[in-house]
Every structure is written in C-alpha cells, then in structure tokens.
Scaffold this motif. Structure first.
Motif, PDB file in Angstrom:
ATOM      1  N   LEU A 443       0.830  -1.199   0.000  1.00 60.97           N
ATOM      2  CA  LEU A 443       0.000   0.000   0.000  1.00 60.97           C
ATOM      3  C   LEU A 443       0.868   1.253   0.000  1.00 60.97           C
ATOM      4  CD1 LEU A 443      -2.745   1.376   0.224  1.00 60.97           C
ATOM      5  CD2 LEU A 443      -2.603   1.108   2.697  1.00 60.97           C
ATOM      6  N   ILE A 444       1.911   1.247   0.814  1.00 63.13           N
ATOM      7  CA  ILE A 444       2.842   2.385   0.849  1.00 63.13           C
ATOM      8  C   ILE A 444       3.492   2.584  -0.516  1.00 63.13           C
ATOM      9  CG2 ILE A 444       5.033   3.183   1.837  1.00 63.13           C
ATOM     10  CD1 ILE A 444       4.162   1.773   4.453  1.00 63.13           C
ATOM     11  N   ARG A 445       3.852   1.500  -1.182  1.00 59.42           N
ATOM     12  CA  ARG A 445       4.443   1.591  -2.512  1.00 59.42           C
ATOM     13  C   ARG A 445       3.457   2.202  -3.501  1.00 59.42           C
ATOM     14  NH1 ARG A 445       6.204  -4.065  -4.617  1.00 59.42           N
ATOM     15  NH2 ARG A 445       3.953  -4.282  -4.762  1.00 59.42           N
ATOM     16  N   GLY A 446       2.183   1.812  -3.400  1.00 59.56           N
ATOM     17  CA  GLY A 446       1.171   2.388  -4.271  1.00 59.56           C
ATOM     18  C   GLY A 446       0.965   3.870  -4.016  1.00 59.56           C
ATOM     19  N   LEU A 447       0.965   4.270  -2.746  1.00 58.07           N
ATOM     20  CA  LEU A 447       0.825   5.687  -2.426  1.00 58.07           C
ATOM     21  C   LEU A 447       1.997   6.488  -2.993  1.00 58.07           C
ATOM     22  CD1 LEU A 447      -0.343   5.513   1.313  1.00 58.07           C
ATOM     23  CD2 LEU A 447      -1.749   5.980  -0.694  1.00 58.07           C
ATOM     24  N   ARG A 448       3.179   5.910  -2.949  1.00 58.76           N
ATOM     25  CA  ARG A 448       4.353   6.572  -3.517  1.00 58.76           C
ATOM     26  C   ARG A 448       4.164   6.842  -5.009  1.00 58.76           C
ATOM     27  NH1 ARG A 448       8.190   2.889  -2.283  1.00 58.76           N
ATOM     28  NH2 ARG A 448       8.494   3.822  -0.225  1.00 58.76           N
ATOM     29  N   GLU A 449       3.408   5.956  -5.664  1.00 59.43           N
ATOM     30  CA  GLU A 449       3.124   6.104  -7.090  1.00 59.43           C
ATOM     31  C   GLU A 449       1.927   7.008  -7.353  1.00 59.43           C
ATOM     32  OE1 GLU A 449       2.578   2.060  -8.153  1.00 59.43           O
ATOM     33  OE2 GLU A 449       4.719   1.548  -8.039  1.00 59.43           O
ATOM     34  N   GLY A 450       1.367   7.580  -6.280  1.00 56.45           N
ATOM     35  CA  GLY A 450       0.268   8.529  -6.445  1.00 56.45           C
ATOM     36  C   GLY A 450      -1.098   7.892  -6.535  1.00 56.45           C
ATOM     37  N   LYS A 451      -1.273   6.674  -5.983  1.00 57.60           N
ATOM     38  CA  LYS A 451      -2.555   5.979  -6.089  1.00 57.60           C
ATOM     39  C   LYS A 451      -2.954   5.395  -4.742  1.00 57.60           C
ATOM     40  CE  LYS A 451      -0.946   3.097  -9.039  1.00 57.60           C
ATOM     41  NZ  LYS A 451      -0.812   1.962  -9.978  1.00 57.60           N
ATOM     42  N   ILE A 452      -4.256   5.477  -4.432  1.00 54.10           N
ATOM     43  CA  ILE A 452      -4.759   4.708  -3.307  1.00 54.10           C
ATOM     44  C   ILE A 452      -5.101   3.313  -3.818  1.00 54.10           C
ATOM     45  CG2 ILE A 452      -5.572   6.768  -2.135  1.00 54.10           C
ATOM     46  CD1 ILE A 452      -8.419   6.028  -2.882  1.00 54.10           C
ATOM     47  N   ILE A 453      -5.599   2.442  -2.957  1.00 52.09           N
ATOM     48  CA  ILE A 453      -5.675   1.019  -3.281  1.00 52.09           C
ATOM     49  C   ILE A 453      -6.567   0.711  -4.483  1.00 52.09           C
ATOM     50  CG2 ILE A 453      -7.570   0.545  -1.689  1.00 52.09           C
ATOM     51  CD1 ILE A 453      -6.195  -2.142  -1.062  1.00 52.09           C
ATOM     52  N   ASN A 454      -7.598   1.528  -4.715  1.00 51.80           N
ATOM     53  CA  ASN A 454      -8.498   1.251  -5.836  1.00 51.80           C
ATOM     54  C   ASN A 454      -8.100   1.971  -7.114  1.00 51.80           C
ATOM     55  OD1 ASN A 454      -9.168   3.868  -5.233  1.00 51.80           O
ATOM     56  ND2 ASN A 454     -11.374   3.517  -5.115  1.00 51.80           N
ATOM     57  N   GLY A 455      -6.916   2.576  -7.112  1.00 50.75           N
ATOM     58  CA  GLY A 455      -6.416   3.219  -8.324  1.00 50.75           C
ATOM     59  C   GLY A 455      -6.708   4.700  -8.428  1.00 50.75           C
ATOM     60  N   GLU A 456      -7.481   5.253  -7.503  1.00 51.81           N
ATOM     61  CA  GLU A 456      -7.772   6.682  -7.557  1.00 51.81           C
ATOM     62  C   GLU A 456      -6.504   7.490  -7.253  1.00 51.81           C
ATOM     63  OE1 GLU A 456     -11.216   7.986  -5.398  1.00 51.81           O
ATOM     64  OE2 GLU A 456     -12.217   6.056  -5.690  1.00 51.81           O
ATOM     65  N   GLY A 457      -6.483   8.712  -7.789  1.00 47.44           N
ATOM     66  CA  GLY A 457      -5.295   9.544  -7.686  1.00 47.44           C
ATOM     67  C   GLY A 457      -5.110  10.181  -6.324  1.00 47.44           C
ATOM     68  N   LEU A 458      -3.914  10.701  -6.093  1.00 52.05           N
ATOM     69  CA  LEU A 458      -3.535  11.290  -4.811  1.00 52.05           C
ATOM     70  C   LEU A 458      -2.553  12.422  -5.061  1.00 52.05           C
ATOM     71  CD1 LEU A 458      -3.289  11.181  -1.661  1.00 52.05           C
ATOM     72  CD2 LEU A 458      -1.474   9.501  -1.994  1.00 52.05           C
ATOM     73  N   ALA A 459      -2.886  13.610  -4.566  1.00 56.46           N
ATOM     74  CA  ALA A 459      -1.958  14.731  -4.651  1.00 56.46           C
ATOM     75  C   ALA A 459      -0.844  14.565  -3.632  1.00 56.46           C
ATOM     76  CB  ALA A 459      -2.702  16.048  -4.414  1.00 56.46           C
ATOM     77  N   ASP A 460       0.333  15.084  -3.946  1.00 59.40           N
ATOM     78  CA  ASP A 460       1.488  15.041  -3.047  1.00 59.40           C
ATOM     79  C   ASP A 460       1.743  13.615  -2.565  1.00 59.40           C
ATOM     80  OD1 ASP A 460       3.593  15.865  -1.469  1.00 59.40           O
ATOM     81  OD2 ASP A 460       2.325  16.446   0.223  1.00 59.40           O
TER      82      ASP A 460
END
Length: 607
Positions: A443-460
């Motif tokens: 999950l942390i690796r996915g957040l680093r790529e700018g995504k939450i678990i379902n693929g939605e985007g994440l700023a910063d």
C-alpha cells in the motif's frame, strides 16, 4: 422453458432476486462465519429465502454461493466442504424455484486486495475453477462485484471452462474519473471471454444509474443491474438501509429506462423490494435508445511536488554506524514529559527515534503524533511504527497520508499484536481489511506512485522510507523477510537479541539481502522481566535460559537492573564493532531515558 427465458434476455426486462448475504445474516446466528455455510447447516433457511424471492416475482434466483471459494472457506475451517457447499447452493435455489425460473450461480471476488501479489495467475484460476466446476447444475454463472482486473481474468477463464453461460457484473470501482478506465478494462475482459451479458451491482441506486448508462454505451450485450437498498445505517444496534421497497421500485424504473435487461437487488434488499419492483416493471420490454455519453477520463496526475530527498532515506544510505532508539508513546506520561526524556537520549548521540504503535496490544499515545512531536521539537528524524490490526482500510489510508502531512518521512510496517493479547482483549477486535505488514508495504508503494488502493489519484504522493521487522533466523522468517523486501522494505529492525551468538546467527541469515539491518538490543531490567520474556508471552522475543539464570546471582532490584544494563552495554558495543546499525529498545522503569542515554553514549563514545 428455461431456454425460452434465457432467449428473452435483452427482450423483456427480467426480475432478479434480492440480497442473500444481508438477509441471511439477519436471521441466522452465524457471527463472523460465511453465510454460505448455511447451505449445509441450515438448508431450509436458505430455501425459504429463495422461495420468498420467487413468490415476490423473481424470474432469476441467485444462489447462496458468493463467497463459497476455498480461500474464504479455509478461514472458516470449511475448505474441505467447498464443492458440497456450492452444489447444495444450486440445489436449494432449484428446489425453491419452478420450471420457469432461472438459477444463476453466484461467484464473487476473492477480495485479496494487496495480497493478490502472493498468488500466481494459475493459482487464481484454480481457486475459481474449483468453485465454478461445482456449480455446473446451474443455468448460468453470475460473476458479480468484480473490480480487480486480474481476479476478473482468472474468474472469467475458470467460468468459461465450466461450459455454462456467464453473466459478468462490475462492482463499485470507486469515485473519480479513473473509474471509467477501470470499467473499460473489465468490460474488455468480459467481451473477450464471450459472456452472455454484462452489468453492475452493489452501488447506491442513484449512483448505479450513472454506471449503467456508461455500460450501455460501451457494449452491445444485455445489461444487468442490482443496486443496494441505499446506504446502510445503524439504528439502535441494528443495520438498516435507507431505501424502502417503494423507493427501490422507483429506482428500478429509472434503470429500465436506461436500457437494463435484468433488474435485481444487492445489499439490503429483501423480498418486499423485489415484489414492488416486479409490480412496477411488469412485462416491460428492454428499450434501446441513445444514452448520454459519459466520457472516460484519465487518471489525474498528482498535483503536488515530491521532495527531492527523503531525509530518513538519506541517513540510512550514509556509510556510518547509526543508532535508532525506541521511544515509547506512554499514556502514563504527558507528551511534554516524553519529549523531555527523549532529549537526554538525543544529547547522548542517538541518530533516529522510532515510536512503537500500541505494542503488546496495550493502549498508548498515538505513535504518529508522538513521532512527529519528537521530530519537530528535537530536530531528529523519527520513524513511526505502523500496524494494520487496529484500523480498517479507510483509516489506514488517511493515517498514512496524515503521517506524511505531519512531516514524518519514515515508517516501520508491522502487522501488530492481536488485541486479544492486551488489556482490552475482551473489548477490542482485530481488523482484517489488511492482514500483514507485506500488504501495508504494498500500500505504501502504491501511495508513492500517487494511487490509493483502488487506483484513484492522490496529490502530493508520500515517498516514505519504509522498513519492516524480523524475529528469528529461521527459514520461514527469512523467506517472509524477502517478501517484505520485494514489497518495498528498505531497512529492517530485528526483535531483540540477548547474546552475541544470537546476533551472529541473525546477521549471517541476512547477509545476502539488500536491506540495511538494525539488530535489536533490549536491556533486561530485572529477573522478573527476564523470566516473563523467556516465557514466550511476547511473540518473536526469545530469552535464553542461561540469561535468565544469570540474574539469580543478584537479590536486590537495583543490582539486577545494573547487571541487565551492563550486559546490554557489552552486547551493544560488540554488535557495533561490526554492524552498520543498532536498534535500542528502552528499558522499562523510571530511569528508562537515563539508562537508554547511557547505553547510547557507551556505544557511540565508549562511555
């Protein structure tokens, strides 16, 4: 007659059945066990529910087999009954129906989430194949609530091999513009697999209309829809859904107007919801007309700018010996008192603080808040331990983002101690949305790529330097550590070692792994504490009997404490002579900060 109804699919709007799981959980004392076990334990209960849906007007009965796969059943100790449960599920629906009633066998997703990486494609297909083959007496297979593309591919492959018609329904893919991209992917898989119909389920009635409109525009196949009865809410301890049967029937009319060929019900619906739906839809023909185009959007790019250098990662990459000291987020001390005590450890020469997250399943102060305060007030990089057993997936996401927003740049991913171990064991319950530190690292690796678990985007997107833990140098532990490294771990703290030989065995086991190693040292402050830890009450901590026996030479508590600290100093100094780092766990007691500072000074400066 059955073939005739199947041929009507796409001609006349067919009425499906409503919820199975939420109805059965409400009338059966099953606790946390899968409701699919009722097919064998209380078959008459399941049959009565099917009969009620048939009497309400359902032309399609959906079996009680949604989660009857070997993975879910194994957790309930019933994996050996997988085939029997699925066959019984079909038979019960068939017995409750009639000659002019279809039986669609429900197959749900595995809900593996971040554990999906642990399974090969062949393994996934085998799990689904076992279930699909056991459902062979149904009229069709209903693959429902799918959101992950890999799981969908495996399920579609297994369903195709079973030789039955397949209906494929997409679950809730989340909000944001990227949902349409995910739906496109899932529709493409369904089309390639040659399914009979596509659709969606498990949405709020108002939301499912938007999804259905999009699907109608992107397929030539009949479209199915099974909305929930609105959102659930808790009233006087009971789960209630907001949509009455009349509300639901009005939503069904809207779905029919959107071109839906089958209208059923998902979570919270009952025979009363289906009865009203059947009354308002009657023998309505499936209409075909142009729909409002819902454009598929692109996944939004993160708008924030990531820091060029993570200070924790930079420190770990430095070629020098580092000491990380564990500072407990003790609820019996104020946060100011904790910071004041830690300042003495910082002055002694510690390089990093790390703060455990409710160790031993005992309530402490918030680890994130404590770590952030230590870092802010003392100017020392702090690592927050982060466990997965105490929070659901929504809270995990928010807290991780909060860690980044608070200035923390290092995390130690741990599974966490089971609540049953601690002082709230009869009140607190383990959360299993995420089951291990490996899933958290992913999950942390996915957040680093700018995504939450379902693929939605994440700023910063947070670029955490993530670490993990290891206990003993035994093959299963080392294999699990390798999995953690593959998931993104950059450093590892070990459970405490109490002899130099124990350290060396652990050092040798980790020698070829690409990760920075911090062997743990924990001063034993008394004979009593040594005996307690030697009893095995704390998982992963092993105190040799000869270490415990050595304390018997000292009767006075002060002498025992001094002996324990001297032993820890000697062991830490020997480790420091060759290791690249040390993880010091503070001793217990009123002088814990002073004692920890003494060990740091001894290791870093020789006294």
């Amino acid at each position: 007659m059955i073939n005739s109804i199947m041929n009507q699919l796409g001609g006349t709007v067919l009425i499906g059945s409503g919820a199975i799981g939420t109805c059965l959980r409400g009338i059966s004392p099953m606790g946390e066990e899968p409701v699919e076990l009722l097919n064998l334990r209380q078959p008459e209960t399941v049959k009565i529910l099917h009969a009620a849906y048939r009497a309400a007007g359902s032309q399609i009965l959906v079996t009680n087999t949604f989660a009857a796969n070997s993975l879910v059943l194994d957790d309930a100790g019933a994996a050996g009954s997988c085939e029997e449960i699925n066959r019984a599920g079909v038979a019960l629906a068939r017995d409750a129906g009639s000659a002019d009633c279809l039986v669609w066998a429900s197959v749900g997703p595995l809900h593996l989430g971040l554990r999906l990486d642990d399974y090969s494609n062949d393994a996934l297909v085998d799990i689904y194949r076992q279930q699909c083959d056991a459902l062979g007496c149904a009229d069709a297979l209903l693959l429902e609530t799918f959101v992950d593309v890999r799981e969908a591919q495996a399920a579609l492959q297994a369903a195709a091999a079973a030789g039955l018609p397949v209906i494929f329904q997409i679950g809730n893919t989340g909000g944001g513009s990227q949902r349409w991209h995910r739906i496109d992917q899932l529709l493409d898989e369904a089309h390639r697999a040659g399914v009979l119909a596509v659709g969606t389920n498990c949405h709020h009635p108002e939301e499912i209309v938007r999804v259905v409109s999009y699907i109608v525009e992107h397929t030539c196949l009949p479209v199915t829809a099974s909305p929930n009865a609105g959102h659930p809410r808790i009233e006087r301890g009971m789960v209630q859904y907001e949509f009455t049967p009349d509300d639901f029937a009005r939503a069904a009319l809207t779905l029919a107007a959107a071109g839906v060929a089958v209208v059923g019900g998902c979570c919270g619906t009952t025979p009363d919801h289906i009865r009203k739906t059947a009354q308002v839809l009657g023998e309505r023909a499936v209409i075909q007309r142009p729909r409002l185009k819902v454009a598929a959007g692109q996944v939004p790019m993160p708008s924030g700018r990531r820091e060029d250098v993570n200070p924790v990662r930079a420190l770990l990459q430095a070629d020098r010996f580092l000491v990380s000291v564990e500072i407990r987020a003790d609820r019996t001390q104020s946060l100011s008192e904790i910071v004041h005590g830690a300042s003495e450890v910082a002055a002694a020469g510690a390089d990093i603080f790390n703060v455990p997250d409710n160790p031993g399943a005992t309530v402490g102060r918030d680890a994130m808040v404590t770590a952030a305060r230590l870092q802010s007030d003392l100017g020392m990089p702090s690592v927050c331990h982060f466990s997965v057993t105490q929070s659901n997936l929504m809270r995990l996401h928010s807290t991780l983002i909060g860690c980044w927003d608070s200035g923390l740049r290092g995390l130690l991913a741990i599974t966490g101690d089971a609540p049953s171990m601690g002082h709230l064991g009869n009140l607190a319950h383990r959360v299993v949305d995420m089951r291990s530190s490996v899933e958290l690292l992913r999950l942390i690796r996915g957040l680093r790529e700018g995504k939450i678990i379902n693929g939605e985007g994440l700023a910063d997107p947070p670029d955490f330097c993530a670490g993990c833990a290891v206990a003993r140098p035994i093959p299963p532990q080392i294999r699990w550590l390798k999995t953690k490294i593959e998931a993104g771990a950059e450093f590892v703290f070990s459970q405490p070692v109490f002899t130099l030989d124990d350290y060396k065995r652990l050092r040798d086991a980790l020698a070829d792994l690409p990760i920075r190693f911090f062997p743990g040292v924990m001063p034993l402050a008394s004979r009593r504490s040594a005996a307690f830890l030697a009893s095995g009450r704390i998982p992963g901590i092993v105190v040799p009997e000869n270490v415990v026996a050595a304390f018997t030479r000292y009767e006075k508590p002060a002498d025992q404490r001094r002996f324990g600290l001297d032993q820890a100093c000697s062991l830490a100094r020997s480790i420091a002579a060759e290791a690249s780092g040390l993880y010091l766990i503070m001793p217990f007691g009123k002088t814990c900060y002073e004692d920890a500072a003494q060990i740091v000074r001894y290791v870093k400066h020789g006294g």
